[in-house]
Design an enzyme around this catalytic site. Structure first.
Site, PDB file in Angstrom:
ATOM      1  N   ARG A 173       0.846  -1.211   0.000  1.00 33.86           N
ATOM      2  CA  ARG A 173       0.000   0.000   0.000  1.00 33.86           C
ATOM      3  C   ARG A 173       0.869   1.244   0.000  1.00 33.86           C
ATOM      4  NH1 ARG A 173       1.891   3.123   4.346  1.00 33.86           N
ATOM      5  NH2 ARG A 173       1.463   2.221   6.362  1.00 33.86           N
ATOM      6  N   GLU A 205      -6.330   7.200   8.027  1.00 34.16           N
ATOM      7  CA  GLU A 205      -5.240   8.014   8.595  1.00 34.16           C
ATOM      8  C   GLU A 205      -4.733   9.064   7.604  1.00 34.16           C
ATOM      9  OE1 GLU A 205      -2.249   5.767  10.744  1.00 34.16           O
ATOM     10  OE2 GLU A 205      -0.713   7.097   9.950  1.00 34.16           O
ATOM     11  N   ARG A 241      -5.410   5.744   0.841  1.00 39.21           N
ATOM     12  CA  ARG A 241      -4.494   4.612   0.947  1.00 39.21           C
ATOM     13  C   ARG A 241      -4.780   3.755  -0.271  1.00 39.21           C
ATOM     14  NH1 ARG A 241      -2.120   3.255   6.160  1.00 39.21           N
ATOM     15  NH2 ARG A 241      -1.464   5.276   6.939  1.00 39.21           N
ATOM     16  N   CYS A 266       1.456  10.502   9.610  1.00 43.05           N
ATOM     17  CA  CYS A 266       2.417   9.948  10.576  1.00 43.05           C
ATOM     18  C   CYS A 266       3.822  10.015   9.969  1.00 43.05           C
ATOM     19  CB  CYS A 266       2.039   8.501  10.866  1.00 43.05           C
ATOM     20  SG  CYS A 266       3.183   7.688  11.989  1.00 43.05           S
ATOM     21  N   THR A 312       6.215   8.136  10.211  1.00 43.45           N
ATOM     22  CA  THR A 312       6.752   6.829   9.778  1.00 43.45           C
ATOM     23  C   THR A 312       6.382   6.515   8.328  1.00 43.45           C
ATOM     24  OG1 THR A 312       4.780   5.598  10.461  1.00 43.45           O
ATOM     25  CG2 THR A 312       6.526   5.836  12.094  1.00 43.45           C
ATOM     26  N   ARG A 339       4.134   0.545   2.390  1.00 44.33           N
ATOM     27  CA  ARG A 339       4.361  -0.610   3.259  1.00 44.33           C
ATOM     28  C   ARG A 339       4.040  -1.853   2.442  1.00 44.33           C
ATOM     29  NH1 ARG A 339       2.777  -4.012   7.679  1.00 44.33           N
ATOM     30  NH2 ARG A 339       0.540  -3.767   7.343  1.00 44.33           N
ATOM     31  N   ARG A 351       4.661  -7.504  12.620  1.00 43.05           N
ATOM     32  CA  ARG A 351       3.382  -7.109  13.222  1.00 43.05           C
ATOM     33  C   ARG A 351       2.506  -8.339  13.390  1.00 43.05           C
ATOM     34  NH1 ARG A 351       1.298  -1.522  10.146  1.00 43.05           N
ATOM     35  NH2 ARG A 351       3.165  -0.330  10.574  1.00 43.05           N
ATOM     36  N   GLU A 359      -1.524  -3.097  12.768  1.00 41.97           N
ATOM     37  CA  GLU A 359      -0.506  -2.646  13.710  1.00 41.97           C
ATOM     38  C   GLU A 359      -1.008  -2.763  15.146  1.00 41.97           C
ATOM     39  OE1 GLU A 359       0.675   1.391  13.227  1.00 41.97           O
ATOM     40  OE2 GLU A 359       2.724   0.910  13.799  1.00 41.97           O
TER      41      GLU A 359
END
Ligand code: ADP
Ligand code: ILO
Length: 345
Positions: free
Chosen positions: A112, A211, A215, A257, A259, A266, A295, A300
């Site tokens: 993603r 988020e 995505r 975020c 990260t 990811r 994970r 997560e």
């Protein structure tokens, strides 16, 4: 605003880098959208078990609060501030033959990327109206997709409970009520403006207003990483033709975020590793060496079930998309090799 004392009991990167001096320097600053230091840190202060603990409200957050965020970014991604982000979505450059062609270990593969629309505040401070406008804009674009990517948009608002639960338990849809996102303000007006698009086979999916604004997801059963990457690139290109995404020459794609900055990618497999699961130290050492993250299988902060783990690239910034997938691929090869060795002993 006073220095947040509870952070003394946290091991997050926020707790590590929000020293009293950094706090004093940043405490009265805010971005044009009025995103303050309090907003940046509130999830990490509320959730002392955070790994990171910070979120952005807009692109400017990363410059106004750079004294804090650069440190977090540098440590998480192993990235220096001066480095430039370089994108590479050329599928020919990816070497990733199925690491488990017999299908003994890898259950599924998912890649993603996160994307946010240029000039619109991130989910932490977006208004209800702006969120709804994004939903309308993106779902309209999605309706025009043809061929393998064609599908249907499902607004969370109108989804039946059973339908939603089935999508979540089959790993297609995000969960509601994440406490890290909640504390960051990302769950405001839930479920309004959120939803999921997917094609018939559920191999191409797109989340709206979780988020990040978007995505973009490609996934399928088994370990054909390249096929998943090729489909994702096709989907990214389609969306990019219609939407101007927030991008910064050092930080890459701007995300809520820290990260997720850079490629915002990811790449993961769900993989069965019973022996490594019993040898956590060896498991962690390999993960560290190959820059992959372990994970649980329900997203997560979730736990492993039936010895199945989610293995993904940890770094997303300072390396290209091809390298992200390559990190995951190499990590998976090493883990399968070790798992086989442990099986024989
Ligand atoms: P993110 O969306 O940021 O990548 P999460 O860890 O929250 O991260 O995962 C979102 C969902 O995607 C979860 O339901 C998770 O189980 C699912 N998922 C992640 N990787 C895979 C995979 N390789 N195969 C199937 N489902 C996956
Ligand atoms: N704020 C959480 C999650 C960090 C990374 N994950 C996501 C979904 N962005 C934490 O600091 O542990």
């Amino acid at each position: 605003m006073k220095f947040p004392k509870p952070l003394e009991n946290s091991n997050s990167l926020l707790a590590k880098y929000l020293t009293k001096a950094v706090f004093e320097q940043l405490k009265d600053k805010k971005t044009t959208n009025n995103f303050t230091l309090k907003d940046v840190i509130k999830s990490g202060v509320k959730n002392l078990d955070s790994g990171i603990g910070a979120y952005a409200g807009d692109e400017e957050t990363y410059t106004i609060f750079a004294t804090l965020l650069d440190k977090i970014i540098e440590e998480y991604h192993d990235f220096k501030k001066e480095d430039l982000q370089q994108s590479n979505l050329n599928t020919d450059d990816l070497f990733a033959p199925n690491p488990d062609a017999e299908g003994n270990y890898i259950i599924s593969t998912r890649i993603r990327v996160a994307r946010n629309i240029k000039g619109i505040p991130l989910g932490t401070i977006i208004s209800k109206k702006q969120r709804n406008e994004i939903e309308k804009q993106v779902s309209t674009i999605l309706k025009s997709l043809k061929g393998e990517l064609a599908g249907k948009y499902y607004a969370l608002n109108n989804m039946r409970k059973e339908e939603k639960e089935a999508l979540i338990s089959n790993h297609f849809l995000f969960q509601s009520g994440d406490r890290f996102l909640e504390a960051a303000g990302l769950n405001r007006d839930w479920p309004n403006g959120r939803g999921i698009f997917h094609n018939n086979d559920k191999t191409f999916l797109l989340w709206i207003n979780e988020e990040d604004h978007l995505r973009i997801i490609s996934m399928q059963q088994g370990g054909d990483i390249k096929e998943v990457f090729v489909r994702l690139v096709k989907a990214i290109e389609k969306m990019q033709q219609k939407i101007d995404f927030a991008y910064h020459k050092h930080l890459g794609y701007i995300t809520t975020c820290p990260t997720n900055l850079g490629t915002a990618m990811r790449a993961s497999v769900h993989i069965k590793l019973p022996n490594l699961g019993k040898n956590k130290e060896i498991f962690q050492d390999i993960a560290k060496k190959y820059n992959v993250q372990i994970r649980g299988i329900d997203g997560e902060h979730s736990k492993s079930k039936g010895s199945i783990y989610d293995i993904s690239n940890k770094r997303r910034l300072g390396i290209s998309e091809v390298q992200c997938v390559q990190d995951m691929y190499r990590g998976v090869i090493a883990l399968i090799k070790k798992e086989k060795e442990l099986e024989r002993n």
